[in-house]
Motif scaffolding. Sequence first.
Motif, PDB file in Angstrom:
ATOM      1  N   PHE A   1       0.834  -1.204   0.000  1.00  0.00           N
ATOM      2  CA  PHE A   1       0.000   0.000   0.000  1.00  0.00           C
ATOM      3  C   PHE A   1       0.869   1.254   0.000  1.00  0.00           C
ATOM      4  N   PHE A   2       1.901   1.282   0.848  1.00  0.00           N
ATOM      5  CA  PHE A   2       2.731   2.476   0.917  1.00  0.00           C
ATOM      6  C   PHE A   2       3.582   2.635  -0.347  1.00  0.00           C
ATOM      7  N   SER A   3       3.983   1.501  -0.906  1.00  0.00           N
ATOM      8  CA  SER A   3       4.790   1.604  -2.124  1.00  0.00           C
ATOM      9  C   SER A   3       3.958   2.039  -3.329  1.00  0.00           C
ATOM     10  N   GLN A   4       2.649   1.722  -3.301  1.00  0.00           N
ATOM     11  CA  GLN A   4       1.766   2.059  -4.422  1.00  0.00           C
ATOM     12  C   GLN A   4       0.830   3.218  -4.101  1.00  0.00           C
ATOM     13  N   ALA A   5       1.122   3.942  -2.999  1.00  0.00           N
ATOM     14  CA  ALA A   5       0.214   5.027  -2.597  1.00  0.00           C
ATOM     15  C   ALA A   5       0.060   6.055  -3.710  1.00  0.00           C
ATOM     16  N   GLY A   6       1.163   6.410  -4.353  1.00  0.00           N
ATOM     17  CA  GLY A   6       1.076   7.385  -5.444  1.00  0.00           C
ATOM     18  C   GLY A   6       0.252   6.870  -6.606  1.00  0.00           C
ATOM     19  N   ASN A   7       0.492   5.616  -6.970  1.00  0.00           N
ATOM     20  CA  ASN A   7      -0.270   5.027  -8.077  1.00  0.00           C
ATOM     21  C   ASN A   7      -1.749   4.891  -7.738  1.00  0.00           C
ATOM     22  N   ILE A   8      -2.035   4.557  -6.458  1.00  0.00           N
ATOM     23  CA  ILE A   8      -3.438   4.445  -6.042  1.00  0.00           C
ATOM     24  C   ILE A   8      -4.133   5.795  -6.151  1.00  0.00           C
ATOM     25  N   LEU A   9      -3.418   6.858  -5.716  1.00  0.00           N
ATOM     26  CA  LEU A   9      -3.991   8.206  -5.811  1.00  0.00           C
ATOM     27  C   LEU A   9      -4.227   8.587  -7.272  1.00  0.00           C
ATOM     28  N   ILE A  10      -3.248   8.304  -8.115  1.00  0.00           N
ATOM     29  CA  ILE A  10      -3.410   8.611  -9.550  1.00  0.00           C
ATOM     30  C   ILE A  10      -4.552   7.807 -10.157  1.00  0.00           C
ATOM     31  N   ALA A  11      -4.677   6.515  -9.770  1.00  0.00           N
ATOM     32  CA  ALA A  11      -5.756   5.672 -10.296  1.00  0.00           C
ATOM     33  C   ALA A  11      -7.118   6.216  -9.892  1.00  0.00           C
ATOM     34  N   LEU A  12      -7.243   6.687  -8.638  1.00  0.00           N
ATOM     35  CA  LEU A  12      -8.518   7.260  -8.189  1.00  0.00           C
ATOM     36  C   LEU A  12      -8.845   8.533  -8.951  1.00  0.00           C
ATOM     37  N   ILE A  13      -7.807   9.374  -9.160  1.00  0.00           N
ATOM     38  CA  ILE A  13      -8.041  10.600  -9.921  1.00  0.00           C
ATOM     39  C   ILE A  13      -8.470  10.271 -11.351  1.00  0.00           C
ATOM     40  N   ILE A  14      -7.779   9.293 -11.952  1.00  0.00           N
ATOM     41  CA  ILE A  14      -8.138   8.877 -13.315  1.00  0.00           C
ATOM     42  C   ILE A  14      -9.573   8.361 -13.358  1.00  0.00           C
ATOM     43  N   PHE A  15      -9.955   7.609 -12.335  1.00  0.00           N
ATOM     44  CA  PHE A  15     -11.300   7.016 -12.325  1.00  0.00           C
ATOM     45  C   PHE A  15     -12.375   8.103 -12.246  1.00  0.00           C
ATOM     46  N   PHE A  16     -12.227   9.047 -11.298  1.00  0.00           N
ATOM     47  CA  PHE A  16     -13.262  10.067 -11.133  1.00  0.00           C
ATOM     48  C   PHE A  16     -13.292  11.039 -12.316  1.00  0.00           C
ATOM     49  N   VAL A  17     -12.095  11.415 -12.806  1.00  0.00           N
ATOM     50  CA  VAL A  17     -12.068  12.270 -13.999  1.00  0.00           C
ATOM     51  C   VAL A  17     -12.621  11.522 -15.206  1.00  0.00           C
ATOM     52  N   GLY A  18     -12.278  10.244 -15.300  1.00  0.00           N
ATOM     53  CA  GLY A  18     -12.787   9.434 -16.411  1.00  0.00           C
ATOM     54  C   GLY A  18     -14.295   9.286 -16.369  1.00  0.00           C
ATOM     55  N   ARG A  19     -14.851   9.106 -15.146  1.00  0.00           N
ATOM     56  CA  ARG A  19     -16.311   9.031 -15.022  1.00  0.00           C
ATOM     57  C   ARG A  19     -16.964  10.314 -15.512  1.00  0.00           C
ATOM     58  N   TYR A  20     -16.361  11.440 -15.153  1.00  0.00           N
ATOM     59  CA  TYR A  20     -16.912  12.720 -15.625  1.00  0.00           C
ATOM     60  C   TYR A  20     -16.850  12.814 -17.149  1.00  0.00           C
ATOM     61  N   LEU A  21     -15.712  12.405 -17.726  1.00  0.00           N
ATOM     62  CA  LEU A  21     -15.571  12.457 -19.182  1.00  0.00           C
ATOM     63  C   LEU A  21     -16.551  11.508 -19.872  1.00  0.00           C
ATOM     64  N   ILE A  22     -16.781  10.343 -19.265  1.00  0.00           N
ATOM     65  CA  ILE A  22     -17.735   9.387 -19.851  1.00  0.00           C
ATOM     66  C   ILE A  22     -19.132   9.989 -19.883  1.00  0.00           C
ATOM     67  N   HIS A  23     -19.549  10.608 -18.772  1.00  0.00           N
ATOM     68  CA  HIS A  23     -20.869  11.254 -18.750  1.00  0.00           C
ATOM     69  C   HIS A  23     -20.944  12.401 -19.754  1.00  0.00           C
ATOM     70  N   TRP A  24     -19.833  13.115 -19.931  1.00  0.00           N
ATOM     71  CA  TRP A  24     -19.808  14.210 -20.902  1.00  0.00           C
ATOM     72  C   TRP A  24     -19.948  13.682 -22.325  1.00  0.00           C
ATOM     73  N   ILE A  25     -19.201  12.612 -22.620  1.00  0.00           N
ATOM     74  CA  ILE A  25     -19.301  11.993 -23.955  1.00  0.00           C
ATOM     75  C   ILE A  25     -20.707  11.448 -24.176  1.00  0.00           C
ATOM     76  N   GLN A  26     -21.277  10.829 -23.143  1.00  0.00           N
ATOM     77  CA  GLN A  26     -22.633  10.304 -23.238  1.00  0.00           C
ATOM     78  C   GLN A  26     -23.633  11.429 -23.519  1.00  0.00           C
ATOM     79  N   HIS A  27     -23.470  12.560 -22.864  1.00  0.00           N
ATOM     80  CA  HIS A  27     -24.360  13.703 -23.080  1.00  0.00           C
ATOM     81  C   HIS A  27     -24.213  14.250 -24.499  1.00  0.00           C
ATOM     82  N   ILE A  28     -22.969  14.352 -24.977  1.00  0.00           N
ATOM     83  CA  ILE A  28     -22.743  14.834 -26.346  1.00  0.00           C
ATOM     84  C   ILE A  28     -23.395  13.896 -27.361  1.00  0.00           C
TER      85      ILE A  28
END
Length: 302
Positions: free
Chosen positions: A26-53
């Motif tokens: 967990f401590f060794s991958q803390a940065g990657n976990i944070l980046i993965a969470l950011i990618i997931f939430f930003v990606g969810r927003y982009l998916i909804h945006w693409i769906q709306h378009i």
Amino acid sequence: MTELGTALSAMLFDDANVLLHFRDWFFSQAGNILIALIIFFVGRYLIHWIQHIAERLMTRAQYDAAAMSFVSQIIYYVLLVGLILICVSQLGVPTTSFVAAFGAFGLGIGLALQNNLSNLASGLLILLFKPFRAGHYISVGDVEGSVQSIQFMNTVITTKDQKRVYIPNSQLTSNPVTNFTYMKERIILFIFDIGYDNNHHEAIQVLKDVFAAEKRVLNSKNMEIGIREFGDNSVRIGAFARVKTGHYWDVYYAIMSNVKDAFDEHNIDIPYPQRVVHVQHVKAASVEPDMALHSETNNLKS
């Protein structure tokens, strides 16, 4: 269940190595976990945006509500699966095995549900290319009626006698479909039979007057009308009336009724099917020898 819970507790709390390994990971991958969470939430927003378009584009293209919902859900879930794979890959987990597993799973499902997937794909093609829509009057094979709804697997058609017919979508994409509602105007072909003794010039003029009196006929002034063929029992006059699609049957029934009244008024016959039968009379002289022979035979028997 109690034994399973005991085993899990022993593995997690009694074996300190498991917790230590998890903590180190967990401590060794803390940065990657944070980046993965950011990618997931930003990606969810982009998916909804693409769906709306996509929904806005389909609305401008006047797609059916069923088509919009179907395509929108496909876009969402396909992009969501891709987003999850990206997040898992960011955590250092190899995604090759996941892709292979998804491929094997999809292949198995595809083989098991081959016909259903064909209907599903055909339904998607119908919704995208719109050969017909809900409310259109179509004919396919022996079925003719109004399209009630376009579903994922079937298209529901309501016939004139109020029967609901469910046609697999694959049949609609592989067989000729006649759409009677697609065009704004339609041509009604009328065939009128008159007797050979009637004056066909007078009959054609009577028909022109009937069509001119019907305001819903759009081409009454330059209508194509004339003798179509000489039938066995009648002269057949054809007429091509152009009407709005929504007036088709009303104009058809009105014209047929008015033509019958006009023909009766002008003494123009609508002939019945006729057959001429010739009866050949046999001469009495040719019958007498047979009768004599028959009489002789009877005498011998007696």
